[in-house]
Design an enzyme around this catalytic site. Structure first.
Site, mmCIF file in Angstrom:
data_model
loop_
_atom_site.group_PDB
_atom_site.id
_atom_site.type_symbol
_atom_site.label_atom_id
_atom_site.label_comp_id
_atom_site.label_asym_id
_atom_site.label_seq_id
_atom_site.Cartn_x
_atom_site.Cartn_y
_atom_site.Cartn_z
ATOM 1 C CG ASN A 196 -2.060 -0.949 1.140
ATOM 2 O OD1 ASN A 196 -2.743 -1.008 0.136
ATOM 3 N ND2 ASN A 196 -2.302 -1.715 2.203
ATOM 4 C CG HIS A 219 0.624 -6.111 -5.613
ATOM 5 N ND1 HIS A 219 -0.511 -6.000 -6.395
ATOM 6 C CD2 HIS A 219 0.250 -5.757 -4.363
ATOM 7 C CE1 HIS A 219 -1.526 -5.615 -5.630
ATOM 8 N NE2 HIS A 219 -1.096 -5.459 -4.408
#
Length: 531
Positions: free
Chosen positions: A425, A531
């Protein structure tokens, strides 16, 4: 497995598109007593150099036809390549049909990849798909027990050394290695053709997808010393680490290449016509990004975001490196600097730091250009479009009672560009065109908000500031706030405006909390998970 015997080279077929080194190779082979067969332009070039060459058309009894499409697809050629020299039936067939053995094949293919890269039209690209070349290569490579196959100009010298060292013959080990290289070349060629054809048809998920690369560098190890690694380039010529010129320093490591790519892709988001920009990367995440009136100022402002993490980092610049900026950079240990260029003063400064790698690219990467990323998972690959999403002010939707100020808008767009390159995040605080806190790769968005704010507090203390620079900043989040807690954590750190994609089931709840806190919030409608 064929026996480990030497295979004499008495007859060679040379048919190349890239004629680099062809004359020298032909002269050397002729000097070793090798009979030369050739086709078209290759035969013409060899003959003009004074070499005795026999046309393949004379061997086959058929002229080149159909604009050169048909010239080597003939039993007189393929029989000479495929015949097993220790098989009596094969030798009998050669004798009955007058097929002469071909002991050496030197072929490089029509320049399909280069033709596509130049933006040629459909028909031109089709005409540059080689047929006879791959067929001969595969035949010769299959019969590597007796035939030597050369497909790369880089292997000419090795071939001649092999022949001279073995009285005009090649060893099985050499033929096996060349056969491996040959099949890799035809595989890469077919991958390029099939990939291009899928693109032409707009097929984003073809039943089979082949990828290929050319070795650029053998690496000492991968991410860790116990992992073997190598660096391959795909031939796309996208500006960046794969196409850069290295001016000094040790060879790039696996981690250097990965981090340098991340740094350059990030700094390429900032148009040099709008001013200098600098990105400092550590472990593939930005630890400081800034604009400035000069590169020196941009670097200094980026450095002040997180001086601790910047140590041993990667620096990317969106304009050519100058001496004044170089003087600042060498004050701490830096692994790599990459920029579109570097002037003489900068190179003189860096010359005293022999381990510092300097790379120049001549251009920035286009952040909006179409490309693909590939990631291996157990048993397969994930293929996706590169995240080339770009937003403008017109894409923003103000959802709070207070609209952002002009400065907040500028900073939010800046923060959004950076957040796209931070591992999820992702939370990025920005003030006056510089990051002042970055939170990366956390499982909780609230934790990313807190980590970024804590880093800003630490830097404020180190710089002797009265308050952390997050006071009066804006904050960007790569994805929506699922609850109001993350947004309120950013407000507690001093953020006054927030940019995020929106789309949560609790957007109304989050917006209401923002209004109560006096924040300005804009939504992009675009997510940037990384990611």
């Amino acid at each position: 497995m064929p026996s480990a015997s030497l295979a004499p080279v008495k007859r060679a077929l040379l048919s190349v598109s890239d004629k680099t080194g062809l004359i020298e190779l032909g002269q050397a082979l002729a000097g070793l007593g090798v009979e030369l067969l050739s086709t078209g332009g290759s035969a013409k070039a060899l003959r003009e150099a004074g070499l005795e060459v026999r046309d393949v058309a004379d061997v086959t009894g058929f002229p080149e036809m159909m604009d050169g499409r048909v010239k080597t697809l003939h039993p007189m050629v393929h029989g000479g390549l495929l015949a097993l020299r220790d098989n009596a039936d094969h030798l009998k067939a050669m004798d009955e049909h007058g097929i002469g053995g071909i002991d050496l094949l030197v072929v490089n293919l029509y320049p399909f990849e280069e033709t596509v890269a130049k933006g040629a039209d459909y028909e031109t690209c089709i005409e540059n798909i080689d047929i006879g070349g791959p067929a001969m290569i595969r035949a010769a490579a299959k019969n590597h027990g007796f035939v030597t196959t050369i497909v790369d100009v880089e292997d000419y010298d090795a071939l001649l050394a092999e022949l001279r060292g073995n009285d005009g013959a090649t060893t099985l080990a050499f033929r096996q290695k060349m056969a491996m290289t040959a099949y890799a070349r035809t595989g890469a060629y077919d991958a390029a053709v099939s990939g291009w054809m899928a693109d032409q048809q707009g097929d984003t998920a073809p039943r089979r997808r082949a990828v290929a690369g050319t070795l650029a560098q053998e690496l000492r190890y991968g991410e860790n010393p116990h992992q073997q690694a190598a660096f391959y380039v795909d031939g796309s010529n996208r500006p960046g680490v794969a196409t850069a010129q290295q001016h000094q320093g040790k060879e790039l490591s696996y981690n250097n290449i990965n981090d340098t790519d991340a740094a350059f892709e990030l700094v390429s988001e900032f148009d040099p016509a709008q001013g200098p920009a600098c990105a400092i990367i550590k472990h593939a995440n930005p630890c400081g990004v800034a604009r400035g009136a000069t590169l020196k100022e941009a670097y200094g402002r980026a450095f002040d975001c997180d001086r601790t993490s910047a140590f041993g980092g990667i620096i990317a610049l969106n304009q050519p490196l100058d001496g004044a900026t170089a003087e600042e950079i060498v004050q701490i240990f830096t692994e790599v600097v990459i920029a579109p260029g570097a002037d003489d003063d900068a190179r003189r400064v860096f010359a005293a730091k022999k381990n510092l790698r300097l790379l120049t690219t001549q251009a920035l990467a286009d952040p909006a250009a179409a490309a693909r990323t590939i990631r291996q998972v157990s048993g397969g690959y994930l293929v996706q479009d590169k995240d080339n999403g770009v937003i403008t002010r017109d894409d923003l939707k103000v959802v709070t009672k207070r609209a952002p100020s002009e400065q907040e808008l500028e900073d939010m767009l800046f923060a959004w560009k950076v957040a796209k390159h931070v591992k999820s995040n992702a939370i990025v605080y920005v003030k006056d065109g510089a990051t002042v806190g970055v939170g990366a790769g956390q499982m909780s968005r609230v934790d990313s908000c807190r980590i970024a704010a804590r880093k800003a507090e630490d830097m404020a203390e180190a710089l002797g500031l009265d308050a952390p620079l997050t006071r009066g900043s804006v904050v960007a989040s790569d994805a929506f706030f699922p609850f109001a807690d993350g947004l309120l954590t950013a407000a507690e750190a001093g953020a006054t405006a927030v940019i995020h994609p929106g789309g949560s089931m609790r957007d109304d709840e989050v917006i209401a909390a923002a209004d109560e806190a006096g924040l300005a919030v804009v939504l992009t409608g675009m997510r940037h998970f990384r990611h």
